[in-house]
Scaffold this motif. Structure first.
Motif, PDB file in Angstrom:
ATOM      1  N   PRO A   1      28.419 -38.125  44.921  1.00 44.54           N
ATOM      2  CA  PRO A   1      27.333 -37.983  45.904  1.00 44.54           C
ATOM      3  C   PRO A   1      27.657 -37.019  47.037  1.00 44.54           C
ATOM      4  N   GLY A   2      28.937 -36.818  47.343  1.00 45.09           N
ATOM      5  CA  GLY A   2      29.294 -35.934  48.442  1.00 45.09           C
ATOM      6  C   GLY A   2      29.403 -34.475  48.064  1.00 45.09           C
ATOM      7  N   ALA A   3      29.268 -34.172  46.763  1.00 50.90           N
ATOM      8  CA  ALA A   3      29.416 -32.791  46.299  1.00 50.90           C
ATOM      9  C   ALA A   3      28.132 -32.009  46.529  1.00 50.90           C
ATOM     10  N   THR A   4      28.243 -30.895  47.235  1.00 47.51           N
ATOM     11  CA  THR A   4      27.073 -30.040  47.472  1.00 47.51           C
ATOM     12  C   THR A   4      26.936 -28.977  46.396  1.00 47.51           C
ATOM     13  N   GLY A   5      28.030 -28.648  45.715  1.00 49.02           N
ATOM     14  CA  GLY A   5      27.987 -27.626  44.682  1.00 49.02           C
ATOM     15  C   GLY A   5      29.363 -27.386  44.107  1.00 49.02           C
ATOM     16  N   ILE A   6      29.462 -26.400  43.215  1.00 51.10           N
ATOM     17  CA  ILE A   6      30.736 -26.075  42.585  1.00 51.10           C
ATOM     18  C   ILE A   6      30.749 -24.601  42.229  1.00 51.10           C
ATOM     19  N   THR A   7      31.930 -23.990  42.300  1.00 48.58           N
ATOM     20  CA  THR A   7      32.116 -22.593  41.901  1.00 48.58           C
ATOM     21  C   THR A   7      32.777 -22.549  40.527  1.00 48.58           C
ATOM     22  N   ILE A   8      32.202 -21.797  39.614  1.00 48.27           N
ATOM     23  CA  ILE A   8      32.756 -21.673  38.268  1.00 48.27           C
ATOM     24  C   ILE A   8      33.010 -20.197  37.963  1.00 48.27           C
ATOM     25  N   ASN A   9      34.008 -19.948  37.146  1.00 51.70           N
ATOM     26  CA  ASN A   9      34.342 -18.583  36.729  1.00 51.70           C
ATOM     27  C   ASN A   9      33.805 -18.345  35.322  1.00 51.70           C
ATOM     28  N   THR A  10      33.015 -17.300  35.170  1.00 49.59           N
ATOM     29  CA  THR A  10      32.398 -16.975  33.891  1.00 49.59           C
ATOM     30  C   THR A  10      32.622 -15.502  33.583  1.00 49.59           C
ATOM     31  N   SER A  11      32.126 -15.085  32.427  1.00 47.55           N
ATOM     32  CA  SER A  11      32.221 -13.673  32.039  1.00 47.55           C
ATOM     33  C   SER A  11      31.381 -12.790  32.956  1.00 47.55           C
ATOM     34  N   MET A  12      30.446 -13.417  33.688  1.00 46.32           N
ATOM     35  CA  MET A  12      29.614 -12.666  34.639  1.00 46.32           C
ATOM     36  C   MET A  12      30.208 -12.683  36.034  1.00 46.32           C
ATOM     37  N   GLY A  13      31.397 -13.267  36.172  1.00 54.55           N
ATOM     38  CA  GLY A  13      32.039 -13.337  37.469  1.00 54.55           C
ATOM     39  C   GLY A  13      31.999 -14.744  38.036  1.00 54.55           C
ATOM     40  N   SER A  14      32.290 -14.869  39.303  1.00 57.42           N
ATOM     41  CA  SER A  14      32.315 -16.161  39.978  1.00 57.42           C
ATOM     42  C   SER A  14      30.894 -16.559  40.362  1.00 57.42           C
ATOM     43  N   LEU A  15      30.480 -17.763  39.943  1.00 60.99           N
ATOM     44  CA  LEU A  15      29.133 -18.245  40.208  1.00 60.99           C
ATOM     45  C   LEU A  15      29.197 -19.547  40.993  1.00 60.99           C
ATOM     46  N   TYR A  16      28.241 -19.726  41.916  1.00 62.77           N
ATOM     47  CA  TYR A  16      28.186 -20.964  42.690  1.00 62.77           C
ATOM     48  C   TYR A  16      26.919 -21.728  42.320  1.00 62.77           C
ATOM     49  N   ILE A  17      27.083 -23.001  41.930  1.00 66.88           N
ATOM     50  CA  ILE A  17      25.963 -23.866  41.584  1.00 66.88           C
ATOM     51  C   ILE A  17      25.668 -24.780  42.765  1.00 66.88           C
ATOM     52  N   ASP A  18      24.455 -24.714  43.286  1.00 62.75           N
ATOM     53  CA  ASP A  18      24.016 -25.586  44.368  1.00 62.75           C
ATOM     54  C   ASP A  18      23.369 -26.813  43.741  1.00 62.75           C
ATOM     55  N   PHE A  19      23.986 -27.997  43.919  1.00 61.80           N
ATOM     56  CA  PHE A  19      23.513 -29.197  43.259  1.00 61.80           C
ATOM     57  C   PHE A  19      22.207 -29.730  43.852  1.00 61.80           C
ATOM     58  N   ASP A  20      22.011 -29.569  45.147  1.00 60.54           N
ATOM     59  CA  ASP A  20      20.792 -30.085  45.765  1.00 60.54           C
ATOM     60  C   ASP A  20      19.579 -29.251  45.380  1.00 60.54           C
ATOM     61  N   ALA A  21      19.717 -27.927  45.441  1.00 57.14           N
ATOM     62  CA  ALA A  21      18.608 -27.030  45.097  1.00 57.14           C
ATOM     63  C   ALA A  21      18.554 -26.746  43.606  1.00 57.14           C
ATOM     64  N   MET A  22      19.638 -27.082  42.884  1.00 53.19           N
ATOM     65  CA  MET A  22      19.780 -26.776  41.456  1.00 53.19           C
ATOM     66  C   MET A  22      19.514 -25.292  41.198  1.00 53.19           C
ATOM     67  N   THR A  23      20.265 -24.463  41.925  1.00 55.61           N
ATOM     68  CA  THR A  23      20.207 -23.014  41.760  1.00 55.61           C
ATOM     69  C   THR A  23      21.625 -22.493  41.552  1.00 55.61           C
TER      70      THR A  23
END
Length: 341
Positions: free
Chosen positions: A33-55
């Motif tokens: 519940p305290g997680a606002t998002g996560i950064t993942i490394n992909t072939s397109m580079g570093s991406l940030y997922i916003d869990f509240d906005a789901m973007t």
């Protein structure tokens, strides 16, 4: 589905959806519940997922994220409801920092949310009364007016079996059509009560995408983007929810150009006209043009028998109230009786 897990996270690169490898790390983080998002490394580079906005944001434009659920017909995922008690997130029903325990649990809040995602629920903790607003995702102390943030998150890999003798609380039952080679069309109830097909590029999903997911599992859930808004489509209940505002719209599945089949077409909705006669709601026409049919009204009624819906007839807009069984002209405020046969 790439794994045996009931969830699947997918990334849209502007052209196609692809499953994210090792998405169990995203899921485990998302369920906190305290997680606002996560950064993942992909072939397109570093991406940030916003869990509240789901973007998702990164070096490229037109990126989207979605989370699919694959459950059997008698399963549902456990969901936790949490409020931020000063510096930590507490689940409803557990003891907060003040030592008080709320009179409501995650399960009871979830049931209220499913029934009306635009509504609210009241409860007590200690000698105080509170309101949880589903649209704003806030909790308000009714005495001090202090507000706290609220979050709704699934519990990690936690599913429960639903008693098959009891109905699953959904707002509308799926419309099951026989499997044929005819292409199926998926539509949602748009503004003014008009059925609108899911189509790209305005929406990240189209009828073919939804049908493929439906054939894989009619009980699944899928996140998608339309315009600048994020939505979740519940195939088991045949409705979609705006993840930010909580707005719920009914969804239907029809085969090719066929008329909608089954329960909705067997019901007639009528209004009492100025001449005292009952008249059917007929979609289309010229001078008496109406934007909804009996089937359209029945679909909305099945979604929320205590709710309302807007429609257009001629040059006027109307509000149809299911509780009062009346329609109101929003310009002249003329009220007419309505009935369901």
């Amino acid at each position: 589905m790439a794994t045996s897990n009931p969830f699947e996270w997918q990334l849209f690169d502007g052209q196609k959806w692809s499953t994210i490898c090792n998405d169990i790390f995203i899921e485990s983080h998302y369920c906190q519940p305290g997680a606002t998002g996560i950064t993942i490394n992909t072939s397109m580079g570093s991406l940030y997922i916003d869990f509240d906005a789901m973007t998702v944001s990164g070096p490229r434009a037109n990126l989207s994220i979605r989370r699919n659920m694959f459950l059997s017909h008698n399963q549902k995922q456990e969901v936790g409801w949490y409020y931020k008690d000063n510096h930590r997130w507490c689940e409803y029903g557990s003891q907060g920092l003040s030592g008080n325990t709320s009179s409501i649990t995650s399960d009871s809040i979830e049931q209220q949310y499913i029934q009306n995602p635009n509504g609210s629920v009241q409860f007590s903790a200690g000698h105080m009364n509170y309101t949880v607003d589903f649209t704003a995702m806030t909790q308000t102390n009714m005495y001090t007016l202090m507000m706290r943030k609220v979050r709704r998150r699934p519990k990690f890999n936690s599913t429960v079996t639903v008693n098959s003798s009891l109905p699953i609380p959904t707002m509308a039952s799926p419309i099951h059509l026989p499997n044929t080679s005819t292409e199926c069309i998926w539509e949602f109830m748009g503004d003014e009560g008009i059925w609108t097909e899911f189509q790209k590029p305005g929406c990240s999903l189209d009828s073919a995408d939804i049908e493929r997911l439906y054939q894989q599992n009619p009980q699944s859930q899928v996140s998608f983007i339309a315009g600048r808004q994020n939505y979740t489509l519940y195939l088991n209940g045949m409705y979609q929810i705006n993840n930010r505002y909580g707005t719920k719209r009914v969804v239907r599945r029809i085969a090719g150009n066929q008329q909608i089949n089954g329960q909705y077409s067997q019901v007639r909705w009528q209004f009492k006209d100025m001449d005292g006669f009952w008249k059917n709601y007929n979609k289309g026409g010229y001078r008496g043009y109406c934007s909804v049919s009996s089937e359209d009204i029945e679909a909305q009624y099945q979604q929320n028998p205590a709710g309302t819906m807007n429609f257009r007839a001629g040059r006027f807009n109307y509000d149809l109230n299911f509780s009062d069984m009346t329609q109101t002209n929003l310009s002249t405020y003329t009220v007419r009786d309505v009935r369901r046969l």
